[in-house]
Design an enzyme around this catalytic site. Structure first.
Site, PDB file in Angstrom:
ATOM      1  CE  LYS A   1      -3.976  -2.091   2.370  1.00 43.97           C
ATOM      2  NZ  LYS A   1      -4.902  -1.971   3.527  1.00 43.97           N
TER       3      LYS A   1
ATOM      4  N   GLY B   1      10.768  -5.784   7.569  1.00 47.28           N
ATOM      5  CA  GLY B   1      10.510  -7.217   7.714  1.00 47.28           C
ATOM      6  C   GLY B   1      10.380  -7.973   6.405  1.00 47.28           C
TER       7      GLY B   1
END
Length: 393
Positions: free
Chosen positions: A194, A351
């Site tokens: 996003k 991550g």
């Protein structure tokens, strides 16, 4: 560089209050499934002891929200820490300076989860002063928690001589080399699902880099903002104006914005799904974009070949499933090759980024892989990190 390192501190005979991140993942049986965070603090602990200091470790584990939660105690980590340090670790649940000073001068001490107290996350001055009373010098080695203004990451630094640990030092050197004083040209690769989660990041990078590669689901939003039909792809249509503003800013800053020119599409999100490569503006109405195509990868590779510095955050496609990991793998391989050859300084973090680069087999060849998540992103967004700022006061 306005902060001190362990090299600047006299540690002999001192208790060194050391903030670390040992918030490691554990399985239901209480076994550590990834000890990376423990392994990365070993140099700091080793150097403190080599200089005659006694590390007093401060850390959090999980999110107990200011309450004592037995299953979030740090005590179960003692065996793993002892093995990693090659020396016994003494756990203290309720710390007092007298109890600490009763231990050997070279002891390694682990204090219970700092977040068991609500005063920690509130950065309560009383807790900061109490923590400071437990040591003579403060060393922050938890860059991954440096974006939090907590008592153990920010408050205590104002009460003791303070410095960065080896991991913090490495993180700051790497990030300053990538963004503050980089060798140019600079390329940033930003991917992920996003645009909404990375607006600040994109805005800051545009002002600092020469080329900005946008990939992953967020690239679909930029394509759609240009009037391109992206079919059933993940897309934030409500951010079309925002995407266009980002593109306008990039033009104004003379930053080349690189979007996919071809894409890999499929009718289902599944490993091995039937797929095809089409031009970026030719996604079928019943398909979804799941990866950048080979022409896009070739453009990214050529951009990397002409660059001196690379900052990478986020995959270029749905790297979790094959064959939609191809673009990420290929671009990562190119970055790794150039880094090995000494032609590129490559810094990556986040991550999904670390997972993607590990999966691509490229992580070990990058100049630096940040172990931080939120702190890495906030640094890249140009924000002041309280835990770092406190070291400069």
């Amino acid at each position: 560089m306005g902060w001190k390192t362990l090299d600047d501190m006299a540690l002999s005979g001192k208790r060194v209050l050391t903030r670390v991140d040992i918030n490691v993942p554990m399985d239901d049986a209480g076994q550590i499934t990834d000890a990376t965070r423990i392994d990365r603090i070993v140099p700091t602990i080793t150097d403190i002891r080599a200089k005659g200091g006694s590390p007093v470790l401060l850390a959090h584990f999980g999110r107990p929200k200011g309450k004592v939660v037995p299953e979030m105690s740090l005590e179960p980590l003692v065996p793993a820490l002892s093995d990693a340090f090659g020396a016994p670790v003494t756990f203290i649940a309720k710390p007092e300076r007298t109890a600490i000073d009763a231990l050997p001068a070279d002891a390694i001490i682990l204090i219970e989860n700092t977040r068991f107290s609500p005063m920690e996350e509130a950065n309560d001055p009383q807790m900061a002063q109490f923590l400071a009373s437990l040591g003579d010098v403060y060393c922050n080695d938890a860059f991954s928690a440096a974006h939090r203004a907590h008592a153990s990451t920010e408050g205590v630094a104002h009460h003791l001589p303070a410095c960065a640990g080896r991991l913090m030092q490495a993180e700051l050197f790497a990030l300053e080399a990538a963004l503050a004083t980089p060798k140019r040209p600079v390329v940033a690769v930003v991917g992920g699902a996003k645009v909404s989660t990375k607006l600040d990041l994109l805005s800051n990078l545009i002002e600092k880099v020469d080329h900005l590669v946008i990939g992953g689901g967020m690239a679909n939003t930029f394509l759609a903002a240009q009037g391109i039909d992206v079919g059933k792809s993940l897309c934030e249509n409500d951010l079309a104006d925002t995407a266009r503003a980002v593109m306008d800013k990039a033009r104004a800053q003379n930053c080349e914005l690189i979007l996919p020119v071809d894409v890999v599409v499929a009718r289902e999100f599944a490993a091995g799904a039937a797929n095809e490569t089409v031009a970026a503006d030719a996604c079928p109405a019943d398909a979804m974009i799941l990866d950048a195509g080979p022409a896009s990868v070739a453009k990214i590779a050529a951009t990397l070949a002409s660059a001196k510095t690379l900052i990478w955050n986020g995959p270029l496609g749905a790297f979790e499933i094959t064959p939609f990991d191809a673009a990420t793998n290929a671009a990562a391989a190119q970055a790794a090759k150039l880094t090995r050859a000494g032609a590129l300084i490559s810094v990556a973090g986040g991550g999904d980024t670390v997972a993607a680069l590990n999966q691509a087999g490229a992580a070990d060849d990058f100049t630096y892989i940040s172990s931080a998540g939120g702190a890495f992103l906030e640094w890249m967004e140009g924000k002041t990190l309280p835990g770092v700022a406190a070291l400069m006061s």
